[in-house]
Scaffold this active site. Structure first.
Site, PDB file in Angstrom:
ATOM      1  N   ASN A 200       0.867  -1.182   0.000  1.00 37.02           N
ATOM      2  CA  ASN A 200       0.000   0.000   0.000  1.00 37.02           C
ATOM      3  C   ASN A 200       0.909   1.240   0.000  1.00 37.02           C
ATOM      4  OD1 ASN A 200       0.789   0.495   2.670  1.00 37.02           O
ATOM      5  ND2 ASN A 200      -1.025  -0.452   3.545  1.00 37.02           N
ATOM      6  N   LYS A 202       1.592   3.585   2.145  1.00 35.81           N
ATOM      7  CA  LYS A 202       2.450   3.808   3.320  1.00 35.81           C
ATOM      8  C   LYS A 202       3.645   2.851   3.296  1.00 35.81           C
ATOM      9  CE  LYS A 202       1.905   3.808   8.285  1.00 35.81           C
ATOM     10  NZ  LYS A 202       1.050   3.148   9.271  1.00 35.81           N
ATOM     11  N   GLU A 203       3.364   1.590   2.961  1.00 38.82           N
ATOM     12  CA  GLU A 203       4.450   0.602   2.908  1.00 38.82           C
ATOM     13  C   GLU A 203       5.450   0.950   1.812  1.00 38.82           C
ATOM     14  OE1 GLU A 203       1.594  -3.157   4.350  1.00 38.82           O
ATOM     15  OE2 GLU A 203       1.817  -2.700   2.225  1.00 38.82           O
ATOM     16  N   ASP A 270      -6.110  -7.711   0.790  1.00 42.58           N
ATOM     17  CA  ASP A 270      -6.185  -9.163   0.583  1.00 42.58           C
ATOM     18  C   ASP A 270      -7.054  -9.477  -0.643  1.00 42.58           C
ATOM     19  OD1 ASP A 270      -4.688  -9.529   2.903  1.00 42.58           O
ATOM     20  OD2 ASP A 270      -6.476  -9.677   4.165  1.00 42.58           O
TER      21      ASP A 270
HETATM   22  N1  LIG Z   1     -12.095   4.336   0.793  1.00 35.98           N
HETATM   23  C1  LIG Z   1     -12.029   3.581  -0.308  1.00 35.98           C
HETATM   24  N2  LIG Z   1     -12.856   3.803  -1.368  1.00 35.98           N
HETATM   25  C2  LIG Z   1     -12.808   3.040  -2.481  1.00 35.98           C
HETATM   26  N3  LIG Z   1     -11.918   2.026  -2.658  1.00 35.98           N
HETATM   27  C3  LIG Z   1     -11.069   1.771  -1.651  1.00 35.98           C
HETATM   28  C4  LIG Z   1     -11.064   2.515  -0.414  1.00 35.98           C
HETATM   29  N4  LIG Z   1     -10.105   2.013   0.396  1.00 35.98           N
HETATM   30  C5  LIG Z   1      -9.533   1.011  -0.283  1.00 35.98           C
HETATM   31  N5  LIG Z   1     -10.093   0.857  -1.507  1.00 35.98           N
HETATM   32  C6  LIG Z   1      -9.738  -0.131  -2.541  1.00 35.98           C
HETATM   33  O1  LIG Z   1      -8.956  -1.154  -1.926  1.00 35.98           O
HETATM   34  C7  LIG Z   1      -7.626  -1.156  -2.479  1.00 35.98           C
HETATM   35  C8  LIG Z   1      -6.632  -1.530  -1.389  1.00 35.98           C
HETATM   36  O2  LIG Z   1      -6.747  -0.595  -0.339  1.00 35.98           O
HETATM   37  P1  LIG Z   1      -5.496  -0.098   0.520  1.00 35.98           P
HETATM   38  O3  LIG Z   1      -4.563   0.663  -0.336  1.00 35.98           O
HETATM   39  O4  LIG Z   1      -6.057   0.576   1.728  1.00 35.98           O
HETATM   40  O5  LIG Z   1      -4.823  -1.503   0.889  1.00 35.98           O
HETATM   41  P2  LIG Z   1      -4.211  -2.056   2.256  1.00 35.98           P
HETATM   42  O6  LIG Z   1      -3.776  -0.909   3.119  1.00 35.98           O
HETATM   43  O7  LIG Z   1      -3.222  -3.093   1.919  1.00 35.98           O
HETATM   44  O8  LIG Z   1      -5.484  -2.757   2.907  1.00 35.98           O
HETATM   45  P3  LIG Z   1      -5.514  -3.767   4.125  1.00 35.98           P
HETATM   46  O9  LIG Z   1      -4.140  -3.847   4.702  1.00 35.98           O
HETATM   47  O10 LIG Z   1      -6.540  -3.194   5.062  1.00 35.98           O
HETATM   48  O11 LIG Z   1      -5.976  -5.048   3.540  1.00 35.98           O
HETATM   49  C9  LIG Z   1      -7.453   0.223  -3.082  1.00 35.98           C
HETATM   50  O12 LIG Z   1      -6.469   0.185  -4.097  1.00 35.98           O
HETATM   51  C10 LIG Z   1      -8.858   0.494  -3.612  1.00 35.98           C
HETATM   52  O13 LIG Z   1      -9.087  -0.218  -4.822  1.00 35.98           O
HETATM   53 MG   LIG Z   2      -2.115  -4.611   2.905  1.00 36.86          MG
END
Ligand SMILES: Nc1ncnc2c1ncn2[C@@H]1O[C@H](COP(=O)(O)OP(=O)(O)OP(=O)(O)O)[C@@H](O)[C@H]1O
Ligand SMILES: [Mg+2]
Length: 332
Positions: A200, A202-203, A270
């Site tokens: 993501n 942040k990572e 996921d």
């Molecule tokens: N608020 C939002 N509105 C619409 N789509 C979202 C939203 N949040 C996440 N998504 C969808 O989910 C995808 C993954 O979200 P994110 O970048 O938050 O991943 P993540 O931090 O790895 O999630 P997690 O660790 O909670 O599984 C985004 O690329 C988008 O497609």
């Molecule tokens: Mg993740």
């Protein structure tokens, strides 16, 4: 979108990752403890689900795919329950090793009167023993030939070591499998040789050592990771801002998040790796696969809890929208 969701049920995916139990305790608070100044939660309901790489497996199973699982858990009742849950999903859990002296990772959330008041983690981050590593490597070697894609779901709990990654990459190369890794930590060179990684925002910022504040810094971070980590493709997920696909020597491809009501964003990452793997395994391009993963994640964030998406929901979401004008004309 050139993705055939109906093919997902024919895909076979090997998931190597940190298995966990997500536990939820719901209750009411009516008094303060006489032993210490803390609320007493009277538990009314308990639930536990598969978490970590188990949630990736949930997503794959909900789309009808055959899953092979490798990971490490403890020997106690929580480990046994986890294996039972996997078997219930018809997962081949032959690569899930019960290591003596190791706890099964369990995250317990306590929710009182709709407020999340406490989380209790039981886990270790200790590297797996060489005996466990050998058993897992043996399983991977045995089943990789039966699978179309490999997912590495790394939550930093000691399973995904450099040595294991080296083995997996060599085997996947030999058999022509794609590998998608959801990474953890700062050193992405550990994933060198995989097809694509999905940090993501942040990572990605932490791994690149670049603060991502706008599009331009996102591009800088993406380019830096591609250059330094020995990886061909990178998908940075950006929450409500969608995702960015980076391919070596190509212009980055941006995908906007699907606008919808958001209830719970946990587990969206996921869903992204699960759907990406299935779309790629069923022959779609990287861009089309990322787009369908974005659509799928958009659906799960609209549901309560770490959720999954079905073939029916995903098919409906990617169907070309009917042109309202042509519908009107036909009615006349
Ligand atoms: N608020 C939002 N509105 C619409 N789509 C979202 C939203 N949040 C996440 N998504 C969808 O989910 C995808 C993954 O979200 P994110 O970048 O938050 O991943 P993540 O931090 O790895 O999630 P997690 O660790 O909670 O599984 C985004 O690329 C988008 O497609
Ligand atoms: Mg993740």
């Amino acid at each position: 979108m050139d993705v055939d969701v109906s093919k997902f049920k024919d895909c076979r995916v090997l998931v190597i990752g940190d298995l966990m139990i997500d536990e939820y305790l719901w209750g009411d608070v009516n008094r303060i403890s006489p032993e210490a100044p803390v609320p007493v939660v009277a538990v009314k309901k308990e639930e536990s689900t598969l978490g970590g790489s188990g949630n990736v497996i949930n997503n794959l199973a909900a789309l009808g795919a055959k899953v092979f699982a490798a990971g490490v858990i403890g020997t106690g009742k929580n480990g046994n329950m986890l294996i039972k849950r996997l078997r219930y999903l018809a997962v081949d859990a032959g690569g899930v090793i019960q290591e003596h002296g190791r706890p099964t990772t369990r995250k317990t959330r306590i929710i009182a009167a709709h407020q999340h008041v406490l989380r209790i983690d039981r886990e270790t981050k200790k590297e797996i023993s060489s005996e466990t590593m050998n058993k897992i490597a043996w399983f991977i070697e045995k089943v990789i030939i039966k699978t179309d894609a490999v997912i590495i779901s790394d939550y930093g709990k000691g399973l995904i070591t450099k040595a294991l990654m080296k083995k997996v990459v060599a085997l996947a190369k030999k058999h022509g499998n794609i590998i998608i890794a959801d990474p953890k930590g700062l050193d992405y060179s550990k994933y060198s040789g995989v097809t694509l990684i999905t940090p993501n925002r942040k990572e990605a910022a932490l791994a690149a050592g670049v603060e991502i504040t706008n599009n331009s810094s996102l591009m800088t971070a993406g380019a830096k990771i591609i250059d330094c980590a020995g990886i061909e493709k990178l998908l940075i997920t950006c929450g409500k801002d969608g995702m960015a696909l980076f391919e070596r020597d190509k212009k980055p491809y941006m995908i906007r998040a699907e606008a919808r009501q958001v209830f719970d964003v946990s587990g969206a990452g996921d869903t992204v790796v699960a759907v990406l793997a299935l779309a790629l395994a069923s022959g779609a391009s990287f861009k089309a696969s990322a787009a369908v993963a974005n659509t799928a994640a958009g659906i799960v964030v609209g549901k309560v809890g770490t959720a999954t998406v079905s073939v029916k929901e995903l098919t409906a979401a990617i169907m070309p929208r009917a042109n309202p004008l042509s519908v009107k004309l036909r009615k006349k």
